[in-house]
Design an enzyme around this catalytic site. Structure first.
Site, PDB file in Angstrom:
ATOM      1  N   PHE A 135     -18.247   6.486   3.149  1.00  0.00           N
ATOM      2  CA  PHE A 135     -18.790   7.164   4.328  1.00  0.00           C
ATOM      3  C   PHE A 135     -17.719   7.215   5.407  1.00  0.00           C
ATOM      4  O   PHE A 135     -17.180   6.185   5.807  1.00  0.00           O
ATOM      5  CB  PHE A 135     -20.027   6.451   4.880  1.00  0.00           C
ATOM      6  N   ASP A 222     -10.221   2.960   6.463  1.00  0.00           N
ATOM      7  CA  ASP A 222     -11.274   3.152   7.456  1.00  0.00           C
ATOM      8  C   ASP A 222     -11.935   1.796   7.722  1.00  0.00           C
ATOM      9  O   ASP A 222     -12.782   1.339   6.964  1.00  0.00           O
ATOM     10  CB  ASP A 222     -12.285   4.174   6.907  1.00  0.00           C
ATOM     11  N   LYS A 251     -16.595   1.329  15.806  1.00  0.00           N
ATOM     12  CA  LYS A 251     -17.835   0.602  16.077  1.00  0.00           C
ATOM     13  C   LYS A 251     -17.693  -0.642  16.975  1.00  0.00           C
ATOM     14  O   LYS A 251     -18.100  -0.625  18.109  1.00  0.00           O
ATOM     15  CB  LYS A 251     -18.521   0.239  14.770  1.00  0.00           C
TER      16      LYS A 251
HETATM   17  C1  LIG Z   1     -20.067   4.536  11.194  1.00  0.00           C
HETATM   18  C2  LIG Z   1     -18.883   4.881  10.392  1.00  0.00           C
HETATM   19  C3  LIG Z   1     -18.142   6.048  10.618  1.00  0.00           C
HETATM   20  C4  LIG Z   1     -18.582   7.092  11.627  1.00  0.00           C
HETATM   21  O1  LIG Z   1     -18.569   6.602  12.916  1.00  0.00           O
HETATM   22  P1  LIG Z   1     -19.313   7.437  14.078  1.00  0.00           P
HETATM   23  O2  LIG Z   1     -18.920   6.684  15.315  1.00  0.00           O
HETATM   24  O3  LIG Z   1     -20.767   7.388  13.788  1.00  0.00           O
HETATM   25  O4  LIG Z   1     -18.770   8.801  14.043  1.00  0.00           O
HETATM   26  C5  LIG Z   1     -17.007   6.254   9.882  1.00  0.00           C
HETATM   27  N1  LIG Z   1     -16.606   5.382   8.949  1.00  0.00           N
HETATM   28  C6  LIG Z   1     -17.281   4.256   8.706  1.00  0.00           C
HETATM   29  C7  LIG Z   1     -16.763   3.302   7.688  1.00  0.00           C
HETATM   30  C8  LIG Z   1     -18.456   3.972   9.401  1.00  0.00           C
HETATM   31  O5  LIG Z   1     -19.146   2.870   9.125  1.00  0.00           O
END
Ligand SMILES: *Cc1c(COP(=O)(O)O)cnc(C)c1O
Length: 398
Positions: A135, A222, A251
C-alpha cells in the site's frame, strides 16, 4: 448513536465506513467521545499519534509555534526544515530531505526521483518494481503502485511503469526483471501495513540491497507506517542493517500534525533540482516544529526502547491469550506494530471493540491491527488484550 453524529454526515462525502462515534478529547492513550464515553486508543490515529494525545511537552511547543508562524511558503527559507532534515539525516545515515504533507505525497516524490534518476542516465521509459499486497497511497500514481486490486478498480487508466512481484522471494524479482534494462528502482514497505502486517525478512532485505547495488537500482523503502520508532528502531529496515537510497516518511513524524518527508541517500539526494518538484504547504514552520519536537521528546523519554519492550510484552500477551485458539492463524509484527490474523473476515470487530472501549483497526479483511501511541504502558498493553480477547473468542465461536 447520538444526534450530533447523524447531523454531521449529510454534507461530507461518503468515502469511509465509519464507526458511529465522534471523539472529542484525549489524554495519553485514552480518548473520550462527545457523550463522555472513554476508549483505550490502540489505533493512534492509524500509527500517527506517536506521543498520544495532549502530550505535556508537545502541546506548549506547538502553541508557541502557532503564535509565532504557522506558514510562510517555500519562496523563503524555513529554518525548521534544516533542523528537522539534519535530524532525519543523522538518524537514517542518509543525505538530504524533501518535505511534503502526507504519505502519498512522499511516495509521489519518491516515484518522481526514481523516474528522473533513470532518465538522467538515459533510460527513456523507467520501470519500478513494486509488491503484492503493498500500500502506497490513494493518488493515481501511488494507487497504481499499490497491490490491492480493490483500491485500484474504477480509477483507470492506471500509471504505467510498475512491475509487481511477491514479497520475500529474491528469485521472483530476478526472474521478473531478467534482461530488462528499464528497471530503475524497487519500492516496498519493510512491514506492509494496510496489506496485513507482513514483514519483509531481514535476509531478503540484505539480498535485495545487494541486487540493487549490482544493478544500480534505487532501493526505495516506504517507512510511512513502520518508521519513526514504531518497531523499536527509528526505521524498521535498520533491524536488517541496511540503508535505503530513498525513504518516504509521514504518519508518526509529526505526532498528528500533517507532515511527509522523503529522505534520500547519496545516489538520489541531488536528482531533484529547482523546478522539478514542490508543494505549497510542505515543510511549513508548524509541521517542522511538530517533527523536531516529536523526535526530541522520543529521545528524551526513551520511546524507542518503550516501543520495543512494551511491544514485545503485548505480543507475548496476545500469544498467550489468543495464539492457541483455532481460528487464529498468526500473530506477527514488531514493536508496537502488531497484527493478529484470523481465518475469517473480522471487520465487525472494529465497531464491537469501540463499543467495548477499545479503538483498533482491521486490515486485509482478516488481520486485527494494533498500532497504538509509542507511550503505551505495559498496564495499557494488558488492558488491550483483556478487552480484545472476549471479542475475538465470541467472533470465532460464531
Ligand atoms: C498510510 C500509508 C500511506 C499513505 O499515506 P497518506 O498520508 O494516507 O497519504 C503510504 N504508505 C504506507 C506504507 C502507509 O501506511
Amino acid at each position: 448513536m447520538s444526534a450530533f453524529i447523524e447531523a454531521a454526515s449529510p454534507h461530507v462525502m461518503n468515502t469511509y465506513g465509519r464507526v458511529p462515534i465522534a471523539l472529542e478529547r484525549g489524554q495519553g492513550c485514552r480518548v473520550w467521545d462527545v457523550n463522555g464515553k472513554e476508549y483505550l486508543d490502540a489505533l493512534g490515529g492509524i500509527a500517527v499519534n506517536t506521543l498520544g494525545h495532549n502530550h505535556a511537552k508537545l502541546v506548549p511547543a506547538l502553541q508557541e509555534q502557532i503564535a509565532k508562524l504557522i506558514h510562510t511558503s517555500n519562496y523563503y527559507h524555513v529554518p525548521g526544515q534544516e533542523r528537522l532534515a539534519a535530524k532525519l539525516v543523522e538518524l537514517s545515515g542518509m543525505s538530504k530531505v524533501f518535505f511534503c504533507n502526507s504519505g502519498l505525497e512522499a511516495n509521489e516524490a519518491a516515484i518522481k526521483i526514481a523516474r528522473k534518476f533513470g532518465v538522467d542516465k538515459g533510460i527513456a521509459n523507467p520501470e519500478i518494481v513494486v509488491y503484492e499486497k503493498a500500500f502506497h497511497g490513494r493518488s493515481i500514481a501511488t494507487m497504481s503502485a499499490t497491490g490491492n486490486p480493490k483500491i485500484r478498480s474504477g480509477f483507470g487508466p492506471l500509471v504505467e511503469g510498475f512491475i509487481r512481484v511477491p514479497l520475500n522471494d529474491i528469485d521472483a524479482i530476478k526472474q521478473a526483471t531478467e534482461g530488462n534494462p528499464n528497471v530503475v528502482a524497487v519500492f516496498f514497505e519493510t512491514i506492509q501495513g494496510e496489506g496485513g502486517i507482513n514483514p519483509a525478512r531481514s535476509e531478503y532485505l540484505r539480498d535485495l540491497r545487494k541486487l540493487c547495488d549490482e544493478r544500480d537500482w534505487l532501493m526505495m523503502i516506504d517507512e510511512v507506517q513502520c518508521g519513526m520508532g514504531r518497531t523499536g528502531k527509528w526505521f524498521a529496515h535498520q533491524w536488517a542493517g541496511i540503508v535505503p537510497d530513498v525513504m518516504p516518511l509521514a504518519k508518526g513524524l509529526g505526532s498528528g500534525v500533517p507532515i511527509g518527508a522523503v529522505v534520500a541517500g547519496p545516489k538520489a539526494a541531488d536528482v531533484l533540482q529547482p523546478g522539478n518538484h514542490g508543494t505549497t504547504f510542505g515543510g511549513n514552520p508548524l509541521a517542522m516544529r511538530a517533527g523536531v519536537e516529536t523526535i526530541r521528546i522520543m529521545e528524551e523519554d526513551g520511546l524507542l526502547e518503550n516501543a520495543a519492550t512494551v511491544g514485545a510484552h503485548l505480543k507475548a500477551s496476545l500469544e498467550r491469550a489468543l495464539g492457541s485458539l483455532p481460528g487464529v492463524k498468526e500473530i506477527r509484527g514488531q514493536g508496537l506494530m502488531l497484527g493478529v490474523e484470523l481465518d475469517r473476515p473480522c471487520g465487525a470487530l472494529i465497531g464491537q471493540a469501540a463499543e467495548a472501549g477499545l479503538l483498533l483497526s482491521v486490515t486485509a479483511d482478516s488481520v486485527i491491527r494494533i498500532v497504538p501511541p509509542l507511550i503505551l504502558t505495559t498496564a495499557e498493553a494488558d488492558e488491550i488484550v483483556a478487552r480484545l480477547t472476549p471479542l475475538v473468542k465470541a467472533l470465532l465461536a460464531q
